[in-house]
Design a protein around this motif. Structure first.
Motif, mmCIF file in Angstrom:
data_model
loop_
_atom_site.group_PDB
_atom_site.id
_atom_site.type_symbol
_atom_site.label_atom_id
_atom_site.label_comp_id
_atom_site.label_asym_id
_atom_site.label_seq_id
_atom_site.Cartn_x
_atom_site.Cartn_y
_atom_site.Cartn_z
ATOM 1 N N SER A 182 0.824 -1.211 0.000
ATOM 2 C CA SER A 182 0.000 0.000 0.000
ATOM 3 C C SER A 182 0.853 1.254 0.000
ATOM 4 O O SER A 182 0.493 2.264 -0.613
ATOM 5 C CB SER A 182 -0.928 0.012 1.223
ATOM 6 O OG SER A 182 -2.195 -0.516 0.901
ATOM 7 N N LEU A 183 1.976 1.217 0.710
ATOM 8 C CA LEU A 183 2.879 2.370 0.709
ATOM 9 C C LEU A 183 3.406 2.627 -0.702
ATOM 10 O O LEU A 183 3.489 3.781 -1.155
ATOM 11 C CB LEU A 183 4.029 2.110 1.679
ATOM 12 C CG LEU A 183 4.841 3.323 2.132
ATOM 13 C CD1 LEU A 183 3.960 4.349 2.816
ATOM 14 C CD2 LEU A 183 5.971 2.899 3.042
ATOM 15 N N LEU A 184 3.739 1.559 -1.414
ATOM 16 C CA LEU A 184 4.193 1.692 -2.802
ATOM 17 C C LEU A 184 3.077 2.269 -3.667
ATOM 18 O O LEU A 184 3.300 3.221 -4.436
ATOM 19 C CB LEU A 184 4.624 0.327 -3.331
ATOM 20 C CG LEU A 184 4.964 0.259 -4.829
ATOM 21 C CD1 LEU A 184 6.234 1.045 -5.130
ATOM 22 C CD2 LEU A 184 5.113 -1.196 -5.273
ATOM 23 N N TYR A 185 1.860 1.712 -3.550
ATOM 24 C CA TYR A 185 0.744 2.198 -4.355
ATOM 25 C C TYR A 185 0.459 3.673 -4.071
ATOM 26 O O TYR A 185 0.268 4.471 -4.989
ATOM 27 C CB TYR A 185 -0.522 1.388 -4.065
ATOM 28 C CG TYR A 185 -0.414 -0.090 -4.306
ATOM 29 C CD1 TYR A 185 0.432 -0.602 -5.290
ATOM 30 C CD2 TYR A 185 -1.153 -0.999 -3.557
ATOM 31 C CE1 TYR A 185 0.530 -1.964 -5.515
ATOM 32 C CE2 TYR A 185 -1.063 -2.358 -3.771
ATOM 33 C CZ TYR A 185 -0.219 -2.844 -4.749
ATOM 34 O OH TYR A 185 -0.121 -4.187 -4.963
ATOM 35 N N VAL A 236 2.303 6.151 -2.710
ATOM 36 C CA VAL A 236 3.327 7.139 -3.076
ATOM 37 C C VAL A 236 3.456 7.237 -4.592
ATOM 38 O O VAL A 236 3.371 8.330 -5.175
ATOM 39 C CB VAL A 236 4.672 6.778 -2.436
ATOM 40 C CG1 VAL A 236 5.770 7.699 -2.955
ATOM 41 C CG2 VAL A 236 4.580 6.877 -0.922
ATOM 42 N N VAL A 237 3.663 6.108 -5.259
ATOM 43 C CA VAL A 237 3.933 6.119 -6.699
ATOM 44 C C VAL A 237 2.695 6.554 -7.488
ATOM 45 O O VAL A 237 2.777 7.405 -8.388
ATOM 46 C CB VAL A 237 4.417 4.737 -7.167
ATOM 47 C CG1 VAL A 237 4.567 4.708 -8.685
ATOM 48 C CG2 VAL A 237 5.736 4.390 -6.497
ATOM 49 N N CYS A 238 1.542 5.979 -7.155
ATOM 50 C CA CYS A 238 0.332 6.287 -7.927
ATOM 51 C C CYS A 238 -0.141 7.714 -7.689
ATOM 52 O O CYS A 238 -0.595 8.385 -8.624
ATOM 53 C CB CYS A 238 -0.772 5.293 -7.576
ATOM 54 S SG CYS A 238 -0.357 3.593 -7.997
ATOM 55 N N VAL A 241 -4.602 1.034 -12.130
ATOM 56 C CA VAL A 241 -5.960 1.484 -11.859
ATOM 57 C C VAL A 241 -5.984 2.572 -10.791
ATOM 58 O O VAL A 241 -6.789 3.513 -10.860
ATOM 59 C CB VAL A 241 -6.853 0.286 -11.456
ATOM 60 C CG1 VAL A 241 -6.538 -0.219 -10.060
ATOM 61 C CG2 VAL A 241 -8.333 0.659 -11.556
ATOM 62 N N TYR A 242 -5.094 2.504 -9.811
ATOM 63 C CA TYR A 242 -5.034 3.553 -8.790
ATOM 64 C C TYR A 242 -4.597 4.892 -9.390
ATOM 65 O O TYR A 242 -5.144 5.952 -9.055
ATOM 66 C CB TYR A 242 -4.083 3.146 -7.667
ATOM 67 C CG TYR A 242 -4.673 2.187 -6.671
ATOM 68 C CD1 TYR A 242 -5.998 2.295 -6.273
ATOM 69 C CD2 TYR A 242 -3.907 1.169 -6.108
ATOM 70 C CE1 TYR A 242 -6.550 1.416 -5.357
ATOM 71 C CE2 TYR A 242 -4.451 0.284 -5.188
ATOM 72 C CZ TYR A 242 -5.770 0.406 -4.818
ATOM 73 O OH TYR A 242 -6.309 -0.462 -3.901
ATOM 74 N N ALA A 263 -2.873 18.211 -3.628
ATOM 75 C CA ALA A 263 -3.431 17.160 -4.476
ATOM 76 C C ALA A 263 -2.779 15.815 -4.177
ATOM 77 O O ALA A 263 -3.449 14.773 -4.130
ATOM 78 C CB ALA A 263 -3.254 17.528 -5.946
ATOM 79 N N PHE A 264 -1.442 15.823 -3.954
ATOM 80 C CA PHE A 264 -0.754 14.574 -3.628
ATOM 81 C C PHE A 264 -1.263 13.989 -2.318
ATOM 82 O O PHE A 264 -1.494 12.780 -2.207
ATOM 83 C CB PHE A 264 0.755 14.815 -3.540
ATOM 84 C CG PHE A 264 1.528 13.608 -3.066
ATOM 85 C CD1 PHE A 264 1.866 12.602 -3.953
ATOM 86 C CD2 PHE A 264 1.893 13.471 -1.731
ATOM 87 C CE1 PHE A 264 2.565 11.480 -3.524
ATOM 88 C CE2 PHE A 264 2.587 12.359 -1.295
ATOM 89 C CZ PHE A 264 2.928 11.365 -2.198
ATOM 90 N N ILE A 265 -1.462 14.833 -1.297
ATOM 91 C CA ILE A 265 -1.937 14.340 -0.001
ATOM 92 C C ILE A 265 -3.333 13.747 -0.132
ATOM 93 O O ILE A 265 -3.640 12.690 0.433
ATOM 94 C CB ILE A 265 -1.912 15.475 1.036
ATOM 95 C CG1 ILE A 265 -0.459 15.881 1.326
ATOM 96 C CG2 ILE A 265 -2.600 15.054 2.337
ATOM 97 C CD1 ILE A 265 -0.331 17.106 2.198
#
Length: 272
Positions: free
Chosen positions: A68-71, A73-75, A139-140, A193-195
């Motif tokens: 989930s941390l990968l999804y 941050v990256v997505c 998809v994320y 927007a990122f947050i």
């Protein structure tokens, strides 16, 4: 009188938010073997580290936490980048029918997510993307673009057009204008927007349980539901300890970047 009523209302909302958090923390401390079967309002023991270890290693929530941390941050970062480019194209570039493109992109937030689940499941099953990290990341990232686009476009729309005109007169390309002028000036909006998108991806359950099943691919919210099913008979303290683990990243993000978040939200609201 009106101010007192508002203060009382706000205080009541704070209490309603804090009571479940307090119960979660207190009952996560309770040894699983000593849990009485009902929520405790006072500390009955201290087995937090044991419950956290069980949730993290034995129940396997650690793999899902890392996924989930990968999804998130990256997505979220990819979605913000794509949304910023789309907003720049709609607001600054001389494209035909900018309002059409705005509504086309923003319409991604108007339809319920449930209507996409069956087509997505069939597509992922046919293309071998089901139960893969790449599939969830795709998809994320796509899901996070429309709302990020809405926030960024609102702020970009109120930026003085003279900035772009002066840069064009000086011979700058649109690519240079985007990276050297708009991106630095919109740092707060991009951060907000990122947050937002980090939190949305981190808290997702529906896509996670539909498009994945293995522990190393499933997002953490889906893993938490599995933990609930597996440990419902052995003790809610383990489940509540897992909930504490899950709540940490979003809490840290808001605490660390709260200044940037408030500036970005204020700028987007002022743009509207």
């Amino acid at each position: 009188m009106g101010r007192a009523v508002r203060h009382l209302f706000v205080a009541g909302c704070v209490v309603l938010w804090l009571v479940p958090l307090y119960l979660m923390a207190v009952n996560a401390l309770t040894p699983a073997a000593e849990y009485a079967g009902h929520p405790e309002w006072t500390v009955q023991g201290f087995a937090l580290w044991e419950n956290l270890d069980t949730a993290w290693t034995v129940a396997g929530i650690g793999d899902s936490f890392q996924a989930s941390l990968l999804y998130s941050v990256v997505c979220a970062a990819a979605a913000v980048l794509v949304a910023a480019m789309a907003a720049f194209a709609v607001v600054v570039l001389p494209i035909p029918r900018p309002a059409f493109w705005f509504w086309l992109i923003y319409s991604g937030t108007l339809f319920p997510l449930q209507m996409f689940l069956a087509p997505l499941f069939g597509l992922y099953a046919d293309t071998n993307l089901y139960d893969t990290r790449l599939g969830l990341m795709l998809v994320y990232a796509a899901w996070a673009v429309p709302f990020a686009f809405f926030l960024i476009r609102n702020q970009m729309a109120v930026m003085p057009a003279e900035l772009t005109e002066a840069a064009l007169i000086d011979g700058a390309s649109f690519r240079r204008i985007f990276w050297r002028i708009h991106v630095p000036l919109m740092r707060a909006g991009l951060g907000a927007a990122f947050i937002f998108q980090f939190t949305a991806v981190w808290n997702d359950l529906l896509l996670g349980i539909t498009l994945s099943r293995s522990g190393e691919v499933q997002p953490v919210m889906a893993a938490l539901t599995t933990l609930n099913n597996a440990y419902s008979s052995t003790g809610p303290p383990v489940i509540l300890a897992g909930a504490l683990i899950v709540s940490v990243p979003t809490l840290l993000v808001f605490l660390v970047f709260r200044g940037l978040f408030l500036k970005g939200v204020t700028a987007s609201a002022a743009a509207r």
